[in-house]
Enzyme design. Structure first.
Site, PDB file in Angstrom:
ATOM      1  N   ASN A 275      84.394   4.799 -36.861  1.00  0.00           N
ATOM      2  CA  ASN A 275      82.651   5.233 -35.668  1.00  0.00           C
ATOM      3  C   ASN A 275      82.548   6.413 -35.239  1.00  0.00           C
ATOM      4  O   ASN A 275      81.598   6.623 -34.512  1.00  0.00           O
ATOM      5  CB  ASN A 275      81.965   3.661 -36.099  1.00  0.00           C
ATOM      6  CG  ASN A 275      81.688   3.529 -37.342  1.00  0.00           C
ATOM      7  OD1 ASN A 275      83.010   2.944 -38.060  1.00  0.00           O
ATOM      8  ND2 ASN A 275      80.620   2.958 -37.395  1.00  0.00           N
TER       9      ASN A 275
ATOM     10  N   VAL B 262      79.326  10.059 -32.794  1.00  0.00           N
ATOM     11  CA  VAL B 262      79.395   8.442 -33.006  1.00  0.00           C
ATOM     12  C   VAL B 262      78.722   8.103 -34.056  1.00  0.00           C
ATOM     13  O   VAL B 262      77.361   8.069 -34.014  1.00  0.00           O
ATOM     14  CB  VAL B 262      79.348   7.890 -30.951  1.00  0.00           C
ATOM     15  CG1 VAL B 262      78.633   6.472 -31.436  1.00  0.00           C
ATOM     16  CG2 VAL B 262      80.063   8.688 -30.601  1.00  0.00           C
ATOM     17  N   CYS B 263      78.754   7.439 -34.908  1.00  0.00           N
ATOM     18  CA  CYS B 263      78.119   6.533 -36.358  1.00  0.00           C
ATOM     19  C   CYS B 263      78.048   5.628 -35.455  1.00  0.00           C
ATOM     20  O   CYS B 263      78.460   4.421 -36.198  1.00  0.00           O
ATOM     21  CB  CYS B 263      78.959   6.948 -36.781  1.00  0.00           C
ATOM     22  SG  CYS B 263      79.800   8.350 -38.018  1.00  0.00           S
ATOM     23  N   LEU B 264      76.697   5.890 -35.444  1.00  0.00           N
ATOM     24  CA  LEU B 264      76.154   4.546 -35.093  1.00  0.00           C
ATOM     25  C   LEU B 264      74.406   4.423 -35.812  1.00  0.00           C
ATOM     26  O   LEU B 264      73.401   5.568 -35.481  1.00  0.00           O
ATOM     27  CB  LEU B 264      75.580   4.080 -33.799  1.00  0.00           C
ATOM     28  CG  LEU B 264      76.479   3.513 -32.867  1.00  0.00           C
ATOM     29  CD1 LEU B 264      76.358   3.697 -31.233  1.00  0.00           C
ATOM     30  CD2 LEU B 264      77.722   2.003 -33.597  1.00  0.00           C
TER      31      LEU B 264
END
Length: 449
Positions: free
Chosen positions: A85, A92-94
């Site tokens: 992520n 930033v994968c959130l």
């Protein structure tokens, strides 16, 4: 951006700066509060342990209606993907950032803020980061388990290389050929008196975490070296990293293992920090000769602390300035009665920077002491209530030595052997106390030798 949004961002930054979470740090320039730098210290007992992971955060004009834009900058120039992520390009994968699909209720809301974002990123840095990849719940084959172990192994290596060694070498001026650039500072430099100052927004990049990384490196040095010693036998020299199924297209962690080289660089960083600390004393004398404000200020602070100790009839601490240099203090600690340190006499050196408080003191217990807050090299791990006045540093030094029942926190323990005994079995705790008492007894013998 509205005044209300600016006030909220300011409040959120101060909450983290004044908080007790040792894993988070944030900073910004007053002239540009919308652009924040953040540092996350990798969680203990994970492959990211004690790595320094930096992020740039840009708040939108309609904050907190919309989440900030977050970009990872500890990526080895866009070549290192540290997590399924956290991409090599910095993405930033959130779900709370709107950069990843999430379940209902996981999206951004104005009730969230800077700290919750950093904690969410920190949660990705788990003991098994492979589990962050979508579809992990179906990964049960032996091949999948092999990938998990290989992923952890290369993250541990690159954490040491990219998130510890590289930023420290850069801030210390360590070159690839092993040379070190001379220090540039207000005092002790080779610049002409009429030359322009070496600071200013247009001259020096904003690097607020350089000093923090150096101090933490001294704290965690032995843990870094133990991690290298534990991992090195499990890989072949120059063994290539295994590419994960989800890696590719310039978004991967490629490279090879080279633990002997990491160890060499670690040792050299430690030596360079030691030389830098010695140079503070030389710079300090130059500052004193120039009657610089910081030299006068530290001299006055010392006098006030000594006077306060006399007024309070505190006989456990004796504090002197060494050789008339207000940037080198010596604290003699006399073990308080009815404690494990009772009867001990310990010499403690406090090295101060001419750029205090921007650069914090480095404290070394010169009398050998077996203590979970004192590294084998004598580096003391302590936390002042305020960092801008030396009286709080002196108080915190004593508190760190005397604290007998602290909560377990691997981020505050700098002697792995002592830590293992202190928080081990009852028999281990007895061994710790015996080792501590032996060092107390030896301190008295040395003092009167």
């Amino acid at each position: 951006m509205s005044d209300q949004a600016i006030l909220r961002i300011t409040r959120e930054i101060k909450q983290i700066q004044q908080g007790t979470d040792l894993s988070l740090a944030v900073a910004c320039q007053e002239s540009d509060i919308r652009n924040v730098k953040a540092l996350i210290v990798g969680p203990p007992e994970s492959p990211y342990e004690f790595g320094f992971f930096e992020f740039s955060i840009k708040f939108p004009k309609d904050y907190p209606a919309s989440p900030p834009n977050v970009k990872a900058t500890t990526t080895n120039g866009g070549r290192c993907r540290f997590n399924p992520n956290i991409y090599a390009g910095g993405k930033v994968c959130l779900s709370i950032l709107g950069t990843w699909r999430g379940e209902s209720g996981e999206q951004w809301s104005s009730a969230q803020g800077l700290e919750s974002i950093l904690i969410s990123i920190q949660s990705l840095m788990s003991a098994n980061p492979y589990e962050n990849e979508p579809g992990f719940e179906n990964a049960k084959s032996s091949a999948d388990k092999k990938y998990m172990a290989q992923y952890v192994a290369k993250i541990r290596h690159e954490t040491l290389r990219v998130a510890v060694i590289q930023p420290l070498e850069e801030s210390l001026g360590i070159q690839s050929d092993g040379t070190v650039l001379p220090p540039t500072g207000e005092y002790g430099s080779d610049e002409d008196e009429d030359s322009e100052p070496l600071f200013g927004d247009d001259k020096v990049p904003f690097e607020p975490f350089n000093d923090l990384r150096k101090r933490r490196f001294l704290w965690y040095y032995e843990s870094y070296m133990q991690a290298i010693d534990a991992a090195e036998p499990n890989v072949q020299p120059k063994q290539a990293f295994e590419r994960m199924p989800f890696e590719g297209g310039g978004n991967s962690m490629d490279g090879h293992f080279d633990y002997p080289e990491l160890k060499r660089r670690m040792i050299f960083i430690k030596e360079t920090i030691a030389n830098e600390t010695k140079n503070w004393a030389i710079e300090g004398l130059a500052a004193k000769e120039q009657e610089a404000g910081i030299a006068v200020n530290l001299q006055r602070q010392h006098e006030q602390i000594v006077e306060d100790l006399k007024h309070k009839k505190n006989f456990t601490v004796d504090l002197v300035i060494v050789d008339g240099n207000p940037f080198v203090w010596e604290l003699t600690y006399f073990g308080r009665p009815m404690t494990h340190l009772d009867g001990g006499i310990f010499k403690i050196r406090i090295a101060l920077s001419p750029r205090f408080p921007d650069e914090q003191p480095r404290v070394f217990v010169e009398t050998p002491l077996f203590h979970h807050r004192v590294s084998k090299d004598g580096v003391l791990c302590y936390f002042p209530q305020r960092s801008d006045e030396m009286k709080y540093h002196v108080e915190a030094i004593v508190e760190a030595l005397e604290e007998e029942s602290p909560p377990y926190d691997p981020r505050t323990t700098v002697n792995p052997e002592a830590t293992k005994l202190f928080w081990g079995s009852p028999e281990d705790k007895k061994k710790y106390n015996r080792a501590l008492r032996r060092s107390v007894e030896r301190s008295t013998e040395e003092a009167f030798a």
